[in-house]
Design an enzyme around this catalytic site. Structure first.
Site, PDB file in Angstrom:
ATOM      1  N   ASP A  23       0.929  -1.129  -0.021  1.00 34.74           N
ATOM      2  CA  ASP A  23       0.195  -0.081   0.042  1.00 34.74           C
ATOM      3  C   ASP A  23       0.705   1.214   0.036  1.00 34.74           C
ATOM      4  OD1 ASP A  23       1.116  -0.259   2.444  1.00 34.74           O
ATOM      5  OD2 ASP A  23      -0.776   0.591   3.443  1.00 34.74           O
ATOM      6  N   ASP A  67       7.048   0.942   1.752  1.00 30.92           N
ATOM      7  CA  ASP A  67       6.374  -0.060   0.759  1.00 30.92           C
ATOM      8  C   ASP A  67       7.019   0.084  -0.510  1.00 30.92           C
ATOM      9  OD1 ASP A  67       3.645  -1.158   1.733  1.00 30.92           O
ATOM     10  OD2 ASP A  67       3.863   0.789   2.362  1.00 30.92           O
ATOM     11  N   ASN A  78      -2.315   3.004   3.412  1.00 30.53           N
ATOM     12  CA  ASN A  78      -1.454   4.313   3.432  1.00 30.53           C
ATOM     13  C   ASN A  78      -2.161   5.386   2.792  1.00 30.53           C
ATOM     14  OD1 ASN A  78       0.615   3.605   5.299  1.00 30.53           O
ATOM     15  ND2 ASN A  78       1.622   2.953   3.504  1.00 30.53           N
ATOM     16  N   THR A  96       2.563  -6.106   3.332  1.00 31.95           N
ATOM     17  CA  THR A  96       3.091  -4.815   3.865  1.00 31.95           C
ATOM     18  C   THR A  96       2.152  -3.743   4.024  1.00 31.95           C
ATOM     19  OG1 THR A  96       4.127  -3.800   1.806  1.00 31.95           O
ATOM     20  CG2 THR A  96       5.233  -5.264   3.328  1.00 31.95           C
ATOM     21  N   PHE A 130      -0.782   0.450  12.550  1.00 34.44           N
ATOM     22  CA  PHE A 130      -1.868   0.809  11.318  1.00 34.44           C
ATOM     23  C   PHE A 130      -2.260  -0.050  10.451  1.00 34.44           C
ATOM     24  CE2 PHE A 130      -2.221   2.225   7.059  1.00 34.44           C
ATOM     25  CZ  PHE A 130      -3.335   3.125   7.215  1.00 34.44           C
ATOM     26  N   ASN A 131      -1.470  -1.065  10.163  1.00 30.50           N
ATOM     27  CA  ASN A 131      -2.070  -1.971   9.192  1.00 30.50           C
ATOM     28  C   ASN A 131      -2.976  -2.868   9.653  1.00 30.50           C
ATOM     29  OD1 ASN A 131      -0.405  -1.317   7.077  1.00 30.50           O
ATOM     30  ND2 ASN A 131       1.006  -3.048   7.470  1.00 30.50           N
ATOM     31  N   HIS A 170       9.818  -0.033   8.099  1.00 32.22           N
ATOM     32  CA  HIS A 170       9.067  -1.223   8.532  1.00 32.22           C
ATOM     33  C   HIS A 170       8.860  -2.059   7.538  1.00 32.22           C
ATOM     34  CE1 HIS A 170       7.270   1.555  11.355  1.00 32.22           C
ATOM     35  NE2 HIS A 170       7.059   2.602  10.507  1.00 32.22           N
ATOM     36  N   ASP A 171       8.403  -1.669   6.083  1.00 31.62           N
ATOM     37  CA  ASP A 171       8.024  -2.975   5.450  1.00 31.62           C
ATOM     38  C   ASP A 171       9.122  -3.723   4.653  1.00 31.62           C
ATOM     39  OD1 ASP A 171       5.410  -1.983   5.825  1.00 31.62           O
ATOM     40  OD2 ASP A 171       5.288  -1.035   3.752  1.00 31.62           O
TER      41      ASP A 171
END
Ligand SMILES: [Ca+2]
Length: 311
Positions: free
Chosen positions: A12, A17, A41, A126, A167-168, A241-242
């Site tokens: 996303d 990402d 996102n 992700t 968030f995810n 993160h991803d």
């Protein structure tokens, strides 16, 4: 040499990402079969355009891209424009994309690709887990061929969208529940791990030294991402993160993990989207996820920098 690992990356974009795509596409251990896009996102229209822009800019013309779910399974849509900007990928200006998405829906692609992957396939989501949950609901037989799901999401400590939720998972808790209760091998790469992947100036400097179009793009992405992470969370550097989830599939030594029970809270207003992790094994429920703990930073950054050099 062992065969390449077949993967589908579900994204996303999203600054991190975008970098995850760049790593997944240029590591020789991975065979990236396709990129599926989900709302997260930003709206699906924007996350799809960002995926096309990144792949077009990086010359990744042979990886099929599929648009997926535009809304969570049950909840109202939530986006993260405070972190990723109005486009979902604010910062760099992209030239017009030469790529187009495939006609097939992302969920159909995931189902067909998994059914065909008799020698196994790994899913790396992700973003919110809507596409993956839909695929599992529509065709449970895909489980037979899925080796594992290594996902970025959750936290065994604090959240970043609410005090309780990352968030995810927060965006689509019902989808996360489907995935965590699927019985598949799940690795949860949560905030506890990904906050160890902060791109400090010495890392940005190493990326800048590569000095090709794609590494320069990453530097620009990190500049914007660093700015918003500082403004919103008072972080001294932006966490990628991803990229951690992709790196963990390339090399199991990228992080340590602990197997535990992870349940997704979907009933509580205050705790909606929390990944309730039984860290100490105090409940009598079967463990269902490897939860990532400690990042091998040197290995992680080396993997990313080696990939960026190949552009
Ligand atoms: Ca993401």
């Amino acid at each position: 040499m062992a065969d390449k690992k077949k993967i589908i990356l579900d994204v996303d974009p999203g600054h991190d990402d975008a970098v995850a795509i760049l790593l997944a596409a240029k590591n020789e251990k991975l065979d990236l079969k396709g990129i599926t896009v989900v709302a997260g996102n930003q709206t699906l229209e924007k996350t799809l355009q960002n995926t096309l822009n990144v792949c077009s800019f990086a010359g990744l013309n042979d990886i099929p891209i599929f648009a997926g779910m535009a809304k969570p399974l049950v909840r109202e849509q939530v986006i993260a424009d405070d972190i990723h900007g109005d486009s979902g990928l604010d910062g760099p200006q992209f030239p017009k994309s030469t790529l187009k998405e495939e006609d097939k829906h992302a969920v159909d692609f995931i189902i067909e690709e998994c059914l065909a992957a008799e020698d196994g396939i790994t899913l790396i989501p992700t973003g919110p887990l809507t596409n993956i949950a839909m695929a599992l609901i529509r065709e449970p037989k895909i489980k037979e061929n899925i080796d594992e799901i290594v996902l970025m999401g959750g936290s065994y400590t604090l959240g970043n969208t609410t005090p309780a939720a990352e968030f995810n998972i927060y965006v689509d808790g019902e989808a996360a529940k489907v995935v965590f209760e699927s019985g598949l091998d799940i690795t949860m790469v949560g905030l506890d791990l990904t906050h160890q992947a902060k791109a400090y100036p010495e890392i940005v400097e190493r990326i800048a030294e590569i000095d090709n179009d794609v590494s320069n793009l990453v530097v620009e992405l990190l500049k914007f991402f660093g700015y918003t992470y500082n403004r919103v969370f008072d972080f001294d550097a932006p966490p990628l993160h991803d990229v951690c989830a992709v790196a963990g599939v390339i090399d199991k030594d990228v992080f340590t993990s602990r197997k535990m029970r992870v349940d997704i809270e979907t009933d509580s207003e205050l705790n909606y989207g929390r990944t309730v992790c039984d860290f100490y094994g105090v409940v009598d429920k079967e463990a269902n996820a490897e939860v990532a703990l400690d990042l091998n930073k040197e290995l992680f950054w080396d993997l990313l920098i080696e990939a960026l050099k190949k552009y």
